[in-house]
Design a protein around this motif. Structure first.
Motif, PDB file in Angstrom:
ATOM      1  N   HIS A   1      45.185  84.390  20.762  1.00  0.00           N
ATOM      2  CA  HIS A   1      44.713  85.535  20.379  1.00  0.00           C
ATOM      3  C   HIS A   1      43.740  85.588  18.859  1.00  0.00           C
ATOM      4  N   LEU A   2      44.654  84.819  18.088  1.00  0.00           N
ATOM      5  CA  LEU A   2      43.927  84.309  16.714  1.00  0.00           C
ATOM      6  C   LEU A   2      42.777  83.407  17.094  1.00  0.00           C
ATOM      7  N   LEU A   3      43.068  82.694  17.705  1.00  0.00           N
ATOM      8  CA  LEU A   3      41.746  81.417  18.300  1.00  0.00           C
ATOM      9  C   LEU A   3      40.637  82.328  18.593  1.00  0.00           C
ATOM     10  N   ILE A   4      40.797  83.078  19.609  1.00  0.00           N
ATOM     11  CA  ILE A   4      39.805  84.041  20.096  1.00  0.00           C
ATOM     12  C   ILE A   4      39.224  84.568  19.265  1.00  0.00           C
TER      13      ILE A   4
ATOM     14  N   MET B   1      28.697  78.346  21.952  1.00  0.00           N
ATOM     15  CA  MET B   1      30.205  78.900  21.616  1.00  0.00           C
ATOM     16  C   MET B   1      30.744  79.626  22.915  1.00  0.00           C
ATOM     17  N   ILE B   2      29.701  79.836  23.947  1.00  0.00           N
ATOM     18  CA  ILE B   2      30.238  80.632  24.969  1.00  0.00           C
ATOM     19  C   ILE B   2      31.417  79.857  26.065  1.00  0.00           C
ATOM     20  N   ILE B   3      31.220  78.649  25.957  1.00  0.00           N
ATOM     21  CA  ILE B   3      31.847  77.567  26.588  1.00  0.00           C
ATOM     22  C   ILE B   3      33.200  77.374  26.163  1.00  0.00           C
ATOM     23  N   PRO B   4      33.673  77.244  24.865  1.00  0.00           N
ATOM     24  CA  PRO B   4      34.927  77.166  24.445  1.00  0.00           C
ATOM     25  C   PRO B   4      35.410  78.444  24.369  1.00  0.00           C
ATOM     26  N   GLN B   5      34.850  79.607  24.368  1.00  0.00           N
ATOM     27  CA  GLN B   5      35.529  81.106  24.690  1.00  0.00           C
ATOM     28  C   GLN B   5      35.902  81.181  25.764  1.00  0.00           C
ATOM     29  N   ILE B   6      35.274  80.670  26.921  1.00  0.00           N
ATOM     30  CA  ILE B   6      35.755  80.985  28.285  1.00  0.00           C
ATOM     31  C   ILE B   6      36.807  80.009  28.507  1.00  0.00           C
ATOM     32  N   ALA B   7      36.776  78.815  28.008  1.00  0.00           N
ATOM     33  CA  ALA B   7      38.149  77.744  28.224  1.00  0.00           C
ATOM     34  C   ALA B   7      39.267  78.292  27.518  1.00  0.00           C
ATOM     35  N   LEU B   8      38.881  79.016  26.269  1.00  0.00           N
ATOM     36  CA  LEU B   8      40.137  79.608  25.769  1.00  0.00           C
ATOM     37  C   LEU B   8      40.688  80.892  26.571  1.00  0.00           C
ATOM     38  N   LEU B   9      39.781  81.726  27.122  1.00  0.00           N
ATOM     39  CA  LEU B   9      40.329  82.614  28.216  1.00  0.00           C
ATOM     40  C   LEU B   9      41.178  82.212  29.335  1.00  0.00           C
ATOM     41  N   ILE B  10      40.674  81.161  29.860  1.00  0.00           N
ATOM     42  CA  ILE B  10      41.190  80.488  30.895  1.00  0.00           C
ATOM     43  C   ILE B  10      42.642  79.886  30.438  1.00  0.00           C
ATOM     44  N   LEU B  11      42.683  79.235  29.160  1.00  0.00           N
ATOM     45  CA  LEU B  11      44.013  79.019  28.577  1.00  0.00           C
ATOM     46  C   LEU B  11      44.918  79.988  28.413  1.00  0.00           C
ATOM     47  N   GLU B  12      44.332  81.050  27.835  1.00  0.00           N
ATOM     48  CA  GLU B  12      45.308  82.218  27.753  1.00  0.00           C
ATOM     49  C   GLU B  12      45.773  82.878  28.910  1.00  0.00           C
ATOM     50  N   SER B  13      45.075  82.786  30.056  1.00  0.00           N
ATOM     51  CA  SER B  13      45.357  83.457  31.301  1.00  0.00           C
ATOM     52  C   SER B  13      46.512  82.597  31.843  1.00  0.00           C
ATOM     53  N   ALA B  14      46.462  81.369  31.520  1.00  0.00           N
ATOM     54  CA  ALA B  14      47.554  80.496  32.148  1.00  0.00           C
ATOM     55  C   ALA B  14      48.703  80.745  31.014  1.00  0.00           C
ATOM     56  N   VAL B  15      48.497  80.815  29.712  1.00  0.00           N
ATOM     57  CA  VAL B  15      49.799  80.985  28.914  1.00  0.00           C
ATOM     58  C   VAL B  15      50.333  82.509  29.295  1.00  0.00           C
ATOM     59  N   ALA B  16      49.674  83.360  29.603  1.00  0.00           N
ATOM     60  CA  ALA B  16      49.940  84.599  29.952  1.00  0.00           C
ATOM     61  C   ALA B  16      51.041  84.625  31.201  1.00  0.00           C
ATOM     62  N   MET B  17      50.794  83.684  32.251  1.00  0.00           N
ATOM     63  CA  MET B  17      51.602  83.663  33.447  1.00  0.00           C
ATOM     64  C   MET B  17      52.835  82.760  33.036  1.00  0.00           C
ATOM     65  N   ILE B  18      52.502  81.612  32.340  1.00  0.00           N
ATOM     66  CA  ILE B  18      53.639  80.505  32.132  1.00  0.00           C
ATOM     67  C   ILE B  18      54.646  81.399  31.109  1.00  0.00           C
ATOM     68  N   GLN B  19      54.332  82.047  30.081  1.00  0.00           N
ATOM     69  CA  GLN B  19      55.344  82.654  29.214  1.00  0.00           C
ATOM     70  C   GLN B  19      56.095  83.968  29.914  1.00  0.00           C
ATOM     71  N   SER B  20      55.533  84.541  30.747  1.00  0.00           N
ATOM     72  CA  SER B  20      56.499  85.416  31.628  1.00  0.00           C
ATOM     73  C   SER B  20      57.211  84.836  32.645  1.00  0.00           C
ATOM     74  N   TYR B  21      56.905  83.696  33.337  1.00  0.00           N
ATOM     75  CA  TYR B  21      57.505  82.944  34.191  1.00  0.00           C
ATOM     76  C   TYR B  21      58.594  82.378  33.279  1.00  0.00           C
ATOM     77  N   VAL B  22      58.287  81.573  32.163  1.00  0.00           N
ATOM     78  CA  VAL B  22      59.520  81.032  31.240  1.00  0.00           C
ATOM     79  C   VAL B  22      60.569  82.185  30.963  1.00  0.00           C
ATOM     80  N   PHE B  23      60.105  83.233  30.335  1.00  0.00           N
ATOM     81  CA  PHE B  23      60.927  84.513  29.954  1.00  0.00           C
ATOM     82  C   PHE B  23      61.880  84.864  30.810  1.00  0.00           C
ATOM     83  N   SER B  24      61.230  85.053  32.088  1.00  0.00           N
ATOM     84  CA  SER B  24      62.177  85.352  33.083  1.00  0.00           C
ATOM     85  C   SER B  24      63.215  84.495  33.676  1.00  0.00           C
ATOM     86  N   ILE B  25      62.825  83.131  33.737  1.00  0.00           N
ATOM     87  CA  ILE B  25      63.639  82.081  34.257  1.00  0.00           C
ATOM     88  C   ILE B  25      64.867  81.758  33.249  1.00  0.00           C
TER      89      ILE B  25
END
Length: 224
Positions: free
Chosen positions: A169-172, A190-214
């Motif tokens: 979120h700080l990078l965004i 700058m739209i391209i890196p922002q879209i890439a960051l949003l995709i990365l953050e979406s992946a991080v949101a899924m991965i962190q919820s999975y890691v926490f529950s695992i």
């Protein structure tokens, strides 16, 4: 322009009230009433997802009588995932970026596991403090190390989730704030890196919820 880079993580923004925490309850308003009353495609989709995650957690739980506990960890994963995704929307407060939110999820689970393990399986919990095959001179040090590692588990779970959500979120925020000071041609680039960051953050949101529950599932299995 934000007066402070970390002001986006401030829960008190509306007339000195902490109303931003209410975003964590939006999930219950988004679920349609028919979800609870009659079969539908919505229910079929959720059942499919539930079964897939249940199979993932079932591998970690070796005690057959505790297989139903996968439903608890599944709901925990969905709840964290929803809050992580909500923080990606503009003007929505990111609850999982605060320790007092993530710690309230990890600490009760850890306390319940510890109380259940020490009350019901005291011998197993004592034996778990010393790894099998450890030399006798090192046993006192290993007991201290294992005790400390058990005590810091809820904190590490909470910090891991909070730090990962804050970093992206700080990078965004940095990219968004800097775009107001540059030319129009550079903004389009700058739209391209922002879209890439949003995709990365979406992946991080899924991965962190999975890691926490695992990790919660693994901690619960250690007490059996």
């Amino acid at each position: 322009m934000m007066p402070n880079l970390f002001s986006s993580f401030d829960p008190v923004t509306i007339y000195s009230l902490s109303l931003n925490w209410s975003s964590s309850m939006i999930l219950f308003f988004l679920i349609p009433l028919l979800y609870w009353t009659s079969p539908s495609r919505w229910i079929s989709t959720w059942l499919t997802i539930t079964l897939l995650i249940h199979k993932e957690f079932k591998v970690l739980i070796k005690t057959p009588i505790y297989l139903g506990s996968t439903l608890i960890f599944y709901n925990l994963m969905i709840y964290i995932l929803f809050n992580n995704f909500m923080g990606l929307f503009p003007y929505v407060f990111t609850n999982t970026s605060h320790l007092n939110f993530t710690l309230y999820m990890s600490l009760p689970f850890w306390l319940s596991f510890m109380l259940f393990g020490w009350i019901k399986n005291t011998t197993h919990m004592l034996a778990h403090l010393v790894p099998q095959g450890a030399p006798n001179p090192l046993m006192p040090f290993l007991v201290v190390i294992e005790t400390i590692s058990n005590l810091i588990r809820p904190g590490t779970l909470a910090i891991r989730l909070t730090a990962n959500m804050i970093a992206g979120h700080l990078l965004i925020t940095l990219l968004s704030n800097s775009s107001s000071k540059i030319e129009l041609v550079l903004i389009s680039l700058m739209i391209i890196p922002q879209i890439a960051l949003l995709i990365l953050e979406s992946a991080v949101a899924m991965i962190q919820s999975y890691v926490f529950s695992i990790l919660m599932t693994l901690y619960s299995e250690e007490i059996n």
